[in-house]
Design a protein around this motif. Structure first.
Motif, PDB file in Angstrom:
ATOM      1  N   LEU A  82      20.008  14.365  75.106  1.00 59.07           N
ATOM      2  CA  LEU A  82      19.096  14.534  76.239  1.00 59.07           C
ATOM      3  C   LEU A  82      18.088  13.400  76.303  1.00 59.07           C
ATOM      4  CD1 LEU A  82      18.536  18.385  75.975  1.00 59.07           C
ATOM      5  CD2 LEU A  82      19.780  17.184  77.792  1.00 59.07           C
ATOM      6  N   ALA A  83      17.530  13.028  75.156  1.00 64.33           N
ATOM      7  CA  ALA A  83      16.560  11.924  75.128  1.00 64.33           C
ATOM      8  C   ALA A  83      17.197  10.638  75.645  1.00 64.33           C
ATOM      9  CB  ALA A  83      16.007  11.734  73.719  1.00 64.33           C
ATOM     10  N   ALA A  84      18.396  10.343  75.184  1.00 64.80           N
ATOM     11  CA  ALA A  84      19.096   9.124  75.630  1.00 64.80           C
ATOM     12  C   ALA A  84      19.344   9.177  77.139  1.00 64.80           C
ATOM     13  CB  ALA A  84      20.401   8.958  74.865  1.00 64.80           C
ATOM     14  N   LEU A  88      17.697   6.679  80.016  1.00 60.91           N
ATOM     15  CA  LEU A  88      18.516   5.943  80.987  1.00 60.91           C
ATOM     16  C   LEU A  88      18.049   6.194  82.420  1.00 60.91           C
ATOM     17  CD1 LEU A  88      22.135   6.304  79.553  1.00 60.91           C
ATOM     18  CD2 LEU A  88      20.758   4.210  79.724  1.00 60.91           C
ATOM     19  N   GLN A  89      17.452   7.363  82.642  1.00 57.27           N
ATOM     20  CA  GLN A  89      16.914   7.701  83.961  1.00 57.27           C
ATOM     21  C   GLN A  89      15.521   7.115  84.179  1.00 57.27           C
ATOM     22  OE1 GLN A  89      18.785   9.381  86.274  1.00 57.27           O
ATOM     23  NE2 GLN A  89      20.372   9.160  84.722  1.00 57.27           N
ATOM     24  N   GLY A  90      15.005   6.395  83.184  1.00 57.90           N
ATOM     25  CA  GLY A  90      13.699   5.754  83.301  1.00 57.90           C
ATOM     26  C   GLY A  90      12.523   6.626  82.898  1.00 57.90           C
ATOM     27  N   LEU A  91      12.802   7.742  82.220  1.00 58.67           N
ATOM     28  CA  LEU A  91      11.719   8.624  81.792  1.00 58.67           C
ATOM     29  C   LEU A  91      11.203   8.225  80.420  1.00 58.67           C
ATOM     30  CD1 LEU A  91      13.217  12.061  82.871  1.00 58.67           C
ATOM     31  CD2 LEU A  91      11.568  10.645  84.103  1.00 58.67           C
ATOM     32  N   GLU A  92       9.906   8.359  80.228  1.00 58.16           N
ATOM     33  CA  GLU A  92       9.290   8.054  78.937  1.00 58.16           C
ATOM     34  C   GLU A  92       9.393   9.270  78.028  1.00 58.16           C
ATOM     35  OE1 GLU A  92       4.883   7.053  77.195  1.00 58.16           O
ATOM     36  OE2 GLU A  92       5.412   6.266  79.179  1.00 58.16           O
ATOM     37  N   ILE A  93       9.837   9.033  76.804  1.00 63.04           N
ATOM     38  CA  ILE A  93      10.014  10.085  75.807  1.00 63.04           C
ATOM     39  C   ILE A  93       8.879   9.983  74.789  1.00 63.04           C
ATOM     40  CG2 ILE A  93      11.544  10.959  73.984  1.00 63.04           C
ATOM     41  CD1 ILE A  93      12.758  11.147  76.811  1.00 63.04           C
ATOM     42  N   GLN A  94       8.225  11.108  74.534  1.00 64.75           N
ATOM     43  CA  GLN A  94       7.183  11.164  73.500  1.00 64.75           C
ATOM     44  C   GLN A  94       7.685  12.083  72.388  1.00 64.75           C
ATOM     45  OE1 GLN A  94       3.474  12.829  74.885  1.00 64.75           O
ATOM     46  NE2 GLN A  94       2.641  12.934  72.835  1.00 64.75           N
ATOM     47  N   LYS A  95       7.903  11.524  71.200  1.00 62.67           N
ATOM     48  CA  LYS A  95       8.393  12.323  70.076  1.00 62.67           C
ATOM     49  C   LYS A  95       7.376  13.406  69.746  1.00 62.67           C
ATOM     50  CE  LYS A  95      10.606  11.716  65.593  1.00 62.67           C
ATOM     51  NZ  LYS A  95      11.684  12.617  65.832  1.00 62.67           N
ATOM     52  N   ALA A  96       7.896  14.638  69.509  1.00 62.71           N
ATOM     53  CA  ALA A  96       7.003  15.765  69.234  1.00 62.71           C
ATOM     54  C   ALA A  96       7.337  16.452  67.915  1.00 62.71           C
ATOM     55  CB  ALA A  96       7.072  16.773  70.377  1.00 62.71           C
ATOM     56  N   GLY A  97       8.378  16.028  67.244  1.00 67.82           N
ATOM     57  CA  GLY A  97       8.799  16.640  65.990  1.00 67.82           C
ATOM     58  C   GLY A  97      10.156  16.101  65.589  1.00 67.82           C
ATOM     59  N   ASP A  98      10.719  16.661  64.544  1.00 62.68           N
ATOM     60  CA  ASP A  98      12.007  16.176  64.048  1.00 62.68           C
ATOM     61  C   ASP A  98      13.135  16.336  65.060  1.00 62.68           C
ATOM     62  OD1 ASP A  98      10.884  15.418  61.647  1.00 62.68           O
ATOM     63  OD2 ASP A  98      11.419  17.282  60.625  1.00 62.68           O
ATOM     64  N   THR A 104       7.018  14.039  80.764  1.00 59.47           N
ATOM     65  CA  THR A 104       5.938  14.492  81.639  1.00 59.47           C
ATOM     66  C   THR A 104       6.356  14.292  83.088  1.00 59.47           C
ATOM     67  OG1 THR A 104       4.351  13.856  79.943  1.00 59.47           O
ATOM     68  CG2 THR A 104       3.479  14.222  82.147  1.00 59.47           C
ATOM     69  N   ASP A 105       6.161  15.329  83.900  1.00 60.08           N
ATOM     70  CA  ASP A 105       6.535  15.219  85.312  1.00 60.08           C
ATOM     71  C   ASP A 105       5.474  14.402  86.066  1.00 60.08           C
ATOM     72  OD1 ASP A 105       4.445  16.899  86.228  1.00 60.08           O
ATOM     73  OD2 ASP A 105       5.773  18.579  86.674  1.00 60.08           O
ATOM     74  N   PRO A 106       5.728  14.057  87.328  1.00 60.78           N
ATOM     75  CA  PRO A 106       4.795  13.210  88.079  1.00 60.78           C
ATOM     76  C   PRO A 106       3.386  13.778  88.224  1.00 60.78           C
ATOM     77  CG  PRO A 106       6.907  13.303  89.200  1.00 60.78           C
ATOM     78  CD  PRO A 106       6.958  14.310  88.088  1.00 60.78           C
ATOM     79  N   ASP A 107       3.230  15.095  88.051  1.00 58.46           N
ATOM     80  CA  ASP A 107       1.915  15.714  88.160  1.00 58.46           C
ATOM     81  C   ASP A 107       1.220  15.884  86.821  1.00 58.46           C
ATOM     82  OD1 ASP A 107       1.826  16.185  91.053  1.00 58.46           O
ATOM     83  OD2 ASP A 107       3.520  17.524  90.648  1.00 58.46           O
ATOM     84  N   GLY A 108       1.812  15.335  85.762  1.00 55.97           N
ATOM     85  CA  GLY A 108       1.199  15.411  84.446  1.00 55.97           C
ATOM     86  C   GLY A 108       1.556  16.656  83.656  1.00 55.97           C
ATOM     87  N   ASN A 109       2.512  17.442  84.149  1.00 60.63           N
ATOM     88  CA  ASN A 109       2.926  18.645  83.443  1.00 60.63           C
ATOM     89  C   ASN A 109       3.904  18.295  82.326  1.00 60.63           C
ATOM     90  OD1 ASN A 109       1.583  20.574  85.231  1.00 60.63           O
ATOM     91  ND2 ASN A 109       3.080  19.878  86.734  1.00 60.63           N
ATOM     92  N   PRO A 110       3.594  18.673  81.098  1.00 63.68           N
ATOM     93  CA  PRO A 110       4.499  18.380  79.990  1.00 63.68           C
ATOM     94  C   PRO A 110       5.713  19.306  79.989  1.00 63.68           C
ATOM     95  CG  PRO A 110       2.536  19.503  79.177  1.00 63.68           C
ATOM     96  CD  PRO A 110       2.361  19.303  80.649  1.00 63.68           C
ATOM     97  N   ILE A 111       6.856  18.742  79.608  1.00 64.69           N
ATOM     98  CA  ILE A 111       8.102  19.485  79.450  1.00 64.69           C
ATOM     99  C   ILE A 111       8.592  19.219  78.039  1.00 64.69           C
ATOM    100  CG2 ILE A 111      10.468  19.790  80.276  1.00 64.69           C
ATOM    101  CD1 ILE A 111       9.404  18.603  82.996  1.00 64.69           C
ATOM    102  N   LEU A 112       8.619  20.274  77.236  1.00 66.73           N
ATOM    103  CA  LEU A 112       9.022  20.176  75.837  1.00 66.73           C
ATOM    104  C   LEU A 112      10.511  20.462  75.708  1.00 66.73           C
ATOM    105  CD1 LEU A 112       8.292  19.998  72.767  1.00 66.73           C
ATOM    106  CD2 LEU A 112       7.852  22.469  72.880  1.00 66.73           C
ATOM    107  N   ILE A 113      11.231  19.559  75.057  1.00 64.04           N
ATOM    108  CA  ILE A 113      12.622  19.768  74.676  1.00 64.04           C
ATOM    109  C   ILE A 113      12.575  19.986  73.168  1.00 64.04           C
ATOM    110  CG2 ILE A 113      14.961  18.824  74.641  1.00 64.04           C
ATOM    111  CD1 ILE A 113      13.787  19.182  77.520  1.00 64.04           C
ATOM    112  N   ASP A 114      12.917  21.209  72.727  1.00 64.01           N
ATOM    113  CA  ASP A 114      12.702  21.621  71.353  1.00 64.01           C
ATOM    114  C   ASP A 114      13.947  22.316  70.816  1.00 64.01           C
ATOM    115  OD1 ASP A 114      11.317  22.123  68.970  1.00 64.01           O
ATOM    116  OD2 ASP A 114      10.360  23.937  69.743  1.00 64.01           O
ATOM    117  N   GLN A 115      14.731  21.595  70.028  1.00 63.08           N
ATOM    118  CA  GLN A 115      16.010  22.117  69.515  1.00 63.08           C
ATOM    119  C   GLN A 115      15.813  22.772  68.141  1.00 63.08           C
ATOM    120  OE1 GLN A 115      19.353  19.432  69.812  1.00 63.08           O
ATOM    121  NE2 GLN A 115      20.288  20.349  68.013  1.00 63.08           N
ATOM    122  N   HIS A 116      16.390  23.974  67.989  1.00 57.07           N
ATOM    123  CA  HIS A 116      16.281  24.723  66.742  1.00 57.07           C
ATOM    124  C   HIS A 116      17.606  24.893  66.013  1.00 57.07           C
ATOM    125  CE1 HIS A 116      12.097  25.849  67.425  1.00 57.07           C
ATOM    126  NE2 HIS A 116      12.425  25.969  68.684  1.00 57.07           N
TER     127      HIS A 116
END
Length: 117
Positions: A82-84, A88-98, A104-116
């Motif tokens: 997903l990060a890759a 490729l879509q031009g989105l900035e990825i901010q590492k949040a854990g392992d 972040t969407d255009p309005d500043g809303n964070p979207i967490l991708i968190d795999q367990h």
């Protein structure tokens, strides 16, 4: 591209008060540790996370590899895939854990991708 289970992770001031409020809406405790200031609550297929003092903002959360019951999926896109894809879509990825990152969407809303899994 499947993102996995979806929930809203709420930044709450008082987890006990929030738990009581969402119970009145029909949500039941599903996972978490209130003593550690986090709970996942469920109403049907709807999930909300209550997090006191863990996040700056409320955010959308996706859990690759899980369904809405926190059961492992056989096939899914990993957080790395997903990060890759997002990069490729031009989105900035901010590492949040392992195994997690935030976009972040255009309005500043964070979207967490968190795999367990």
């Amino acid at each position: 591209m499947l993102l996995g289970a979806f929930s809203v992770s709420l930044n709450v001031k008082d987890i006990h008060a929030s738990k009581q409020f969402y119970e009145k809406l029909g949500f039941k405790e599903f996972a978490g540790e209130i003593e550690q200031h986090w709970l996942i609550m469920k109403n049907g297929e709807h999930l909300i996370g209550l997090f006191q003092g863990m996040f700056d903002k409320t955010m959308l959360t996706f859990n690759p590899g899980w369904d809405q019951n926190a059961e492992a999926l056989v096939e899914f896109a990993t957080f790395e895939q997903l990060a890759a894809h997002f990069q490729l879509q031009g989105l900035e990825i901010q590492k949040a854990g392992d195994a997690s990152f935030i976009i972040t969407d255009p309005d500043g809303n964070p979207i967490l991708i968190d795999q367990h899994v």
